[in-house]
Write an enzyme that holds these catalytic residues in place. Structure first.
Site, PDB file in Angstrom:
ATOM      1  N   HIS A 236       0.835  -1.204   0.000  1.00  0.00           N
ATOM      2  CA  HIS A 236       0.000   0.000   0.000  1.00  0.00           C
ATOM      3  C   HIS A 236       0.864   1.247   0.000  1.00  0.00           C
ATOM      4  CE1 HIS A 236      -4.023   1.795   0.715  1.00  0.00           C
ATOM      5  NE2 HIS A 236      -3.327   2.779   1.265  1.00  0.00           N
TER       6      HIS A 236
ATOM      7  N   HIS B   9      -8.970  -2.139   7.331  1.00  0.00           N
ATOM      8  CA  HIS B   9     -10.024  -1.141   7.586  1.00  0.00           C
ATOM      9  C   HIS B   9     -11.379  -1.732   7.925  1.00  0.00           C
ATOM     10  CE1 HIS B   9      -8.066   2.718   6.916  1.00  0.00           C
ATOM     11  NE2 HIS B   9      -7.461   2.222   5.842  1.00  0.00           N
TER      12      HIS B   9
ATOM     13  N   ASP C 150       2.188   1.900   3.765  1.00  0.00           N
ATOM     14  CA  ASP C 150       1.287   3.041   3.904  1.00  0.00           C
ATOM     15  C   ASP C 150       2.018   4.374   3.745  1.00  0.00           C
ATOM     16  OD1 ASP C 150      -1.227   4.134   4.086  1.00  0.00           O
ATOM     17  OD2 ASP C 150      -1.362   4.031   6.258  1.00  0.00           O
TER      18      ASP C 150
ATOM     19  N   GLU D  17      -9.063   1.580  -2.343  1.00  0.00           N
ATOM     20  CA  GLU D  17      -9.128   1.565  -0.889  1.00  0.00           C
ATOM     21  C   GLU D  17     -10.512   2.012  -0.433  1.00  0.00           C
ATOM     22  OE1 GLU D  17      -6.464   2.810   3.008  1.00  0.00           O
ATOM     23  OE2 GLU D  17      -6.282   3.988   1.188  1.00  0.00           O
TER      24      GLU D  17
ATOM     25  N   HIS E  67      -2.386  -3.313   4.546  1.00  0.00           N
ATOM     26  CA  HIS E  67      -1.579  -2.465   5.434  1.00  0.00           C
ATOM     27  C   HIS E  67      -2.192  -2.473   6.832  1.00  0.00           C
ATOM     28  CE1 HIS E  67      -4.685   0.114   3.795  1.00  0.00           C
ATOM     29  NE2 HIS E  67      -4.322   1.183   4.497  1.00  0.00           N
TER      30      HIS E  67
ATOM     31  N   HIS F 160     -13.245   1.813   3.891  1.00  0.00           N
ATOM     32  CA  HIS F 160     -12.198   2.651   4.479  1.00  0.00           C
ATOM     33  C   HIS F 160     -12.671   2.953   5.903  1.00  0.00           C
ATOM     34  CE1 HIS F 160      -9.533   6.270   4.971  1.00  0.00           C
ATOM     35  NE2 HIS F 160      -8.691   5.342   4.561  1.00  0.00           N
TER      36      HIS F 160
ATOM     37  N   ASP G 112       0.344   5.563  -1.019  1.00  0.00           N
ATOM     38  CA  ASP G 112      -0.667   6.567  -1.334  1.00  0.00           C
ATOM     39  C   ASP G 112      -0.166   7.704  -2.214  1.00  0.00           C
ATOM     40  OD1 ASP G 112      -3.366   6.091  -0.188  1.00  0.00           O
ATOM     41  OD2 ASP G 112      -2.236   5.793   1.663  1.00  0.00           O
TER      42      ASP G 112
END
Length: 422
Positions: free
Chosen positions: A40, A219, A348, A151, A240, A178, A42
């Site tokens: 993961h 999540h 992450d 995500e 993650h 999420h 971003d």
């Protein structure tokens, strides 16, 4: 004389320096044979929030100059991916779960577009990967295999048709939620509505299995994790997440779920986010939030005084430091409960303020693997954690999808409220 020589050799080979050298050699050999496949990153939302997805003049070779005001520089660029021994990367095409679902669908498509455009701009360094074979080929060519992951289920607008089209656009995993509970799935960090997944949520998992999209359970609530494991015919991933036994954050994976991974064949890609790793830091953050709320209640309409008193509290209550050792502790725990075959890495980066000390950005992975080698992990173990476990999971998901080729797509009436499908 021979006895003295043997004693000297023993002292040399058992010295802390020699042990560190061996750990570094073991880690280096493992990452050369099996570079990191990270679960993961971003960067895509950084492109949206910093540059409005206008990247024609964006230089991804080096992003150290992207700091602006109180916003730190990005954690990721091509140079640092090489230093970090990253050979494959799941790029998160995340968009805010606060968006109305139709807007979230459009924004997700925009994030897929900008990520594909970024990959295409650097053909010598990055390669779009849609299959495990693509990942293997890209890594062998020295390029970072670049995969797309959604995500949050808000990205499909409660539509299996949209799910299938996202797959056709290149998305190869979806995190079911999420931070917000959906009309069909409970989030770990929002009020539950369904006790996990409702009937439509279970069909989402089945359809993801059928088309070959990985089910990501980072999540989601603990009940939703178990529901997904009950339904899925393919291995799941946690792209993650940490171990809840080491840090009680509800985003982390409880032992009840870790114990089921060997039967499912899935993987926990251990996160680097300090507040999910270090329990003392999590507690400190909660205490600070409580102190801020107390001051705001005592001093309504006086924000300057609240800020001044909170600064005093900060000076007297220094935040604990999160370290590489903390991340290794989570890996140790997943190994203890689930086993070495069910561990990966899911940093992450660029989705958090910073990583642990020594792993502040994507260059830190070799240091983590040295720490694991120092703890006694063999080269074979490290290769599994770095990328071989993830490769096994993706191949298994592809094999399951291939076995379902004759199965018809799952259909639902268009516009049916998903809350009514419990």
């Amino acid at each position: 004389m021979r006895t003295l020589a043997l004693a000297a050799a023993f002292l040399i080979t058992t010295s802390p320096l020699a042990a560190q050298d061996r750990a570094e050699q073991t880690a280096a050999a493992a990452l050369e044979a099996a570079p990191v496949w990270d679960g993961h990153n971003d960067v895509p939302i950084q492109l949206r929030s910093r540059f409005d997805n206008r990247i024609n003049d964006f230089d991804f070779a080096d992003t150290l100059d992207t700091a602006t005001g109180d916003r730190a520089a990005m954690h990721t660029d091509l140079a640092r991916l090489r230093t970090g021994k990253v050979g494959a990367q799941w790029w998160s095409v995340y968009v805010s779960a606060s968006l109305p679902e139709p807007e979230a669908v459009q924004a997700t498509i925009e994030q897929i577009d900008v990520t594909k455009r970024l990959i295409a701009r650097y053909p010598d360094a990055l390669q779009l990967a849609l299959t495990a074979d693509d990942v293997e080929q890209a890594m062998a060519a020295g390029r970072v295999a670049s995969l797309l992951g959604m995500e949050g289920g808000h990205s499909i607008g409660s539509s299996l048709a949209v799910l299938r089209q996202m797959y056709d656009l290149g998305a190869r995993y979806m995190t079911l939620t999420h931070g917000t509970t959906l009309s069909w799935a409970d989030s770990a960090t929002d009020a539950p509505k369904h006790g996990g997944l409702n009937a439509f949520g279970m069909d989402v998992v089945r359809e993801m299995n059928r088309i070959g999209m990985l089910v990501d359970l980072s999540h989601v609530s603990e009940d939703a994790m178990h529901d997904a494991l009950d339904v899925t015919g393919a291995p799941v991933i946690f792209s993650h997440s940490g171990a809840r036994a080491m840090n009680g954050h509800l985003r982390n994976v409880p032992d009840s779920v870790l114990a089921r991974l060997p039967q499912n064949g899935g993987i926990v890609m251990v996160v680097a986010l300090p507040w999910y790793l270090t329990e003392d830091l999590r507690q400190h953050s909660a205490n600070r939030a409580a102190e801020q709320a107390r001051l705001e209640a005592l001093l309504p309409g006086r924000p300057d005084e609240v800020e001044a008193q909170l600064a005093v509290w900060d000076a007297e209550n220094r935040a604990p430091v999160s370290t590489i050792s903390d991340m290794a502790d989570h890996i140790d725990h997943v190994r203890e409960v689930a086993g070495i075959d069910y561990i990966g890495i899911g940093g992450d980066y660029d989705g958090m303020p910073n990583g642990p000390v020594g792993m502040e950005d994507v260059t830190g992975y070799p240091a983590l693997f040295v720490e694991l080698a120092r703890r006694g992990y063999l080269q074979e173990d490290l290769e599994k954690i770095s990328s071989r476990n993830m490769m096994r999971v993706m191949r298994a998901a592809e094999a399951h999808a291939a076995s379902q080729r004759s199965a018809a797509p799952i259909e639902h009436a268009v516009g049916v409220p998903r809350d009514g499908e419990d």
